[in-house]
Scaffold this active site. Structure first.
Site, mmCIF file in Angstrom:
data_model
loop_
_atom_site.group_PDB
_atom_site.id
_atom_site.type_symbol
_atom_site.label_atom_id
_atom_site.label_comp_id
_atom_site.label_asym_id
_atom_site.label_seq_id
_atom_site.Cartn_x
_atom_site.Cartn_y
_atom_site.Cartn_z
ATOM 1 N N HIS A 180 -60.459 -30.769 45.173
ATOM 2 C CA HIS A 180 -59.653 -29.390 45.537
ATOM 3 C C HIS A 180 -58.318 -29.547 44.873
ATOM 4 O O HIS A 180 -57.493 -28.815 45.630
ATOM 5 C CB HIS A 180 -59.884 -28.811 46.758
ATOM 6 C CG HIS A 180 -61.341 -28.386 47.163
ATOM 7 N ND1 HIS A 180 -61.695 -27.219 46.612
ATOM 8 C CD2 HIS A 180 -62.329 -29.093 47.556
ATOM 9 C CE1 HIS A 180 -63.081 -27.166 46.872
ATOM 10 N NE2 HIS A 180 -63.329 -28.149 47.437
ATOM 11 N N GLY A 188 -73.522 -30.177 42.712
ATOM 12 C CA GLY A 188 -72.078 -30.818 42.715
ATOM 13 C C GLY A 188 -71.723 -31.798 41.662
ATOM 14 O O GLY A 188 -70.890 -32.375 41.639
ATOM 15 N N LEU A 189 -72.658 -32.013 40.660
ATOM 16 C CA LEU A 189 -72.566 -32.874 39.801
ATOM 17 C C LEU A 189 -72.362 -32.034 38.386
ATOM 18 O O LEU A 189 -72.441 -32.815 37.204
ATOM 19 C CB LEU A 189 -73.827 -33.834 39.569
ATOM 20 C CG LEU A 189 -74.084 -34.712 40.689
ATOM 21 C CD1 LEU A 189 -75.380 -35.481 40.670
ATOM 22 C CD2 LEU A 189 -72.945 -35.579 41.176
ATOM 23 N N SER A 190 -71.806 -31.082 38.462
ATOM 24 C CA SER A 190 -71.531 -30.274 37.177
ATOM 25 C C SER A 190 -72.364 -30.030 35.935
ATOM 26 O O SER A 190 -72.096 -30.233 34.934
ATOM 27 C CB SER A 190 -70.218 -30.947 36.604
ATOM 28 O OG SER A 190 -69.216 -31.179 37.517
ATOM 29 N N GLU A 206 -66.494 -19.967 32.340
ATOM 30 C CA GLU A 206 -66.807 -19.945 33.803
ATOM 31 C C GLU A 206 -65.974 -19.155 34.622
ATOM 32 O O GLU A 206 -66.471 -18.615 35.650
ATOM 33 C CB GLU A 206 -66.601 -21.384 34.145
ATOM 34 C CG GLU A 206 -67.230 -21.550 35.705
ATOM 35 C CD GLU A 206 -68.407 -22.743 35.902
ATOM 36 O OE1 GLU A 206 -68.678 -23.603 35.034
ATOM 37 O OE2 GLU A 206 -68.856 -22.727 37.141
ATOM 38 N N ASP A 247 -63.904 -30.452 35.914
ATOM 39 C CA ASP A 247 -65.586 -30.811 35.565
ATOM 40 C C ASP A 247 -65.593 -30.732 34.123
ATOM 41 O O ASP A 247 -66.234 -31.758 33.450
ATOM 42 C CB ASP A 247 -66.413 -29.824 36.056
ATOM 43 C CG ASP A 247 -66.232 -29.593 37.545
ATOM 44 O OD1 ASP A 247 -65.559 -30.565 38.112
ATOM 45 O OD2 ASP A 247 -66.698 -28.690 38.048
ATOM 46 N N TYR A 258 -65.577 -21.273 47.798
ATOM 47 C CA TYR A 258 -64.650 -21.940 46.907
ATOM 48 C C TYR A 258 -63.469 -21.159 46.560
ATOM 49 O O TYR A 258 -62.034 -21.390 46.803
ATOM 50 C CB TYR A 258 -65.285 -22.341 45.668
ATOM 51 C CG TYR A 258 -64.594 -23.118 44.745
ATOM 52 C CD1 TYR A 258 -64.599 -24.330 44.780
ATOM 53 C CD2 TYR A 258 -64.197 -22.373 43.587
ATOM 54 C CE1 TYR A 258 -63.528 -25.064 43.834
ATOM 55 C CE2 TYR A 258 -63.333 -22.942 42.588
ATOM 56 C CZ TYR A 258 -63.180 -24.328 42.737
ATOM 57 O OH TYR A 258 -62.216 -25.102 41.952
HETATM 58 C C1 GLA Z 1 -65.529 -27.775 41.770
HETATM 59 C C2 GLA Z 1 -64.774 -27.220 40.564
HETATM 60 C C3 GLA Z 1 -63.749 -27.932 40.207
HETATM 61 C C4 GLA Z 1 -62.896 -28.535 41.199
HETATM 62 C C5 GLA Z 1 -63.854 -29.056 42.456
HETATM 63 C C6 GLA Z 1 -63.326 -29.593 43.686
HETATM 64 O O1 GLA Z 1 -66.272 -28.844 41.208
HETATM 65 O O2 GLA Z 1 -65.370 -26.854 39.329
HETATM 66 O O3 GLA Z 1 -62.954 -27.622 39.459
HETATM 67 O O4 GLA Z 1 -62.125 -27.675 41.848
HETATM 68 O O5 GLA Z 1 -64.901 -28.082 42.752
HETATM 69 O O6 GLA Z 1 -62.564 -30.644 43.653
#
Ligand code: GLA
Length: 380
Positions: A21, A110-112, A146, A158, A208
């Site tokens: 964050h 959370g792994l993009s 995004e 990410d 978020y």
């Molecule tokens: C997500 C967002 C990132 C970042 C993280 C938290 O993955 O896509 O840009 O803000 O949360 O660190």
């Protein structure tokens, strides 16, 4: 017989080692690409149609490049449509394409996986249309897609990690200047273990976005009460925030405090990795989790339980939630020989609390985006 050009674009997911964050506060991050990714194959069309086949889902979708408008919907074709929209918004001329893609990044963990899909699609369209867009810009365009097309106000971490990581290194990124450095990770006897809690909070995207607003509100209060004119939390020191504290809502003070300390932790972790001091890295990772849990409040009980189990386990140097939070994954730096035992311990714990059974992944720091041209024989 004509030779047709096809392009293959591979983009990985990422795990963030430390610096959570902080990206949307113009701070520092230290992610690395994982050895799971999206492979997308694309072939140019003469018209403006984009046809997509999603291997894993066995689903098809089509759209016209002439009819793209942000709709804030998050179905998988929207990520590719969003990329086309962002490229066209930037003034690039695109032809249609036939695409297919598949991958092995767990979705919404959370792994993009979405950043990987965006980066792979951006690279493929850039290649097919002869645009030669550099990786940094591909990452920025993916973020724009995004933010504006999908409606999630993510930072740049990410997409940047997916586009620009290299093997055996973490990516140290200054999210204000976008300068970056590849930090070699000499992990010796240790590995990064990713533990997917498989908890997904349905309101994660709005929570978020709310954190982003809170950071902006905290900054306004700091500036107002101290007469400073900082443009991001990245520039605020701990002394300055202490001065502003009496005028701040405790919750906003906590958010800002976390960001300021987390930025410092990233800088310390970079130093520690450079000196091969894994013990220090582990301790910073643990501190990061504590802050995310108590000050930033983006963890949840299932994730905390996994983190607690890992942190108290012999052979683990550090463990924390990784990514946006509200469920998702934990990353632990653990001695290779202790991996299986740690897995058993966590499974035991989740069984007792009847939480979902987590999934486990071991990953080395992997390469980022790769684009390869393929020639195929078309019909005569
Ligand atoms: C997500 C967002 C990132 C970042 C993280 C938290 O993955 O896509 O840009 O803000 O949360 O660190």
């Amino acid at each position: 017989m004509k030779c047709q050009v096809k392009v293959k674009a591979y983009a990985p997911g990422r795990v963030n080692i430390i610096g959570e964050h902080t990206d949307y506060n113009q701070g520092y991050v230290l992610p690395m690409a994982v050895n799971m990714g999206i492979l997308l194959t694309a072939q140019k069309r003469r018209d403006k149609l984009v046809n997509i086949y999603a291997n894993n889902l066995d689903q098809r979708a089509s759209f016209s490049l002439n009819k793209l408008a942000p709709g804030k919907s998050k179905n998988w074709p929207d990520y590719i449509a969003g990329i086309c929209w962002a490229l066209q918004e930037e003034g690039y001329k695109l032809s249609g394409a036939d695409l297919d893609f598949g991958g092995n990044i767990p979705i919404a963990a959370g792994l993009s996986s979405s950043a990987a899909l965006e980066v792979a699609a951006a690279a493929a369209f850039s290649y097919l249309n002869g645009l030669n867009i550099p990786e940094k810009k591909l990452a920025l365009l993916s973020q724009k897609a995004e933010n504006e097309y999908i409606g999630v106000r993510c930072g740049i971490m990410d997409q940047f990690a997916s586009a620009l990581s290299i093997k055996d290194c973490a990516l140290f990124l200054d999210c204000r200047s976008l300068e970056y450095e590849h930090i070699p990770l000499d992990l010796g006897e240790h590995v990064f273990m990713i533990i997917d809690s498989r908890i997904k909070r349905s309101l994660a995207a709005s929570a978020y976005n709310r954190r982003r607003e809170e950071c902006a509100e905290a900054l306004t209060m700091i500036n107002k009460s101290t007469g400073l004119q900082k443009i991001s939390l990245r520039e605020v020191s701990l002394q300055e925030i202490e001065k502003a504290r009496p005028f701040m809502l405790p919750e906003l003070y906590n958010r800002a405090c976390f960001v300021i300390k987390e930025n410092k932790r990233v800088l310390d972790a970079v130093k520690a990795f450079k000196h091969g001091d894994l013990q220090a890295c582990g301790s910073l990772i643990n501190q990061s989790h504590e802050g995310l849990r108590r000050l930033y409040e983006v963890s949840c009980k299932e994730v905390d339980m996994i983190v607690d189990a890992a942190q108290s386990f012999r052979g683990v140097l550090g463990a924390r939630m990784t990514g946006a939070g509200f469920g998702g994954c934990v990353v632990a730096l653990v001695r290779r020989e202790r991996v299986e035992k740690l897995q058993e311990r966590i499974l035991e714990k989740t069984r007792v609390t009847s939480a979902k059974e987590p999934h486990f992944y071991i990953t080395d720091p992997a390469d980022g985006l790769k684009v390869t041209e393929v020639f195929t024989m078309g019909s005569p």
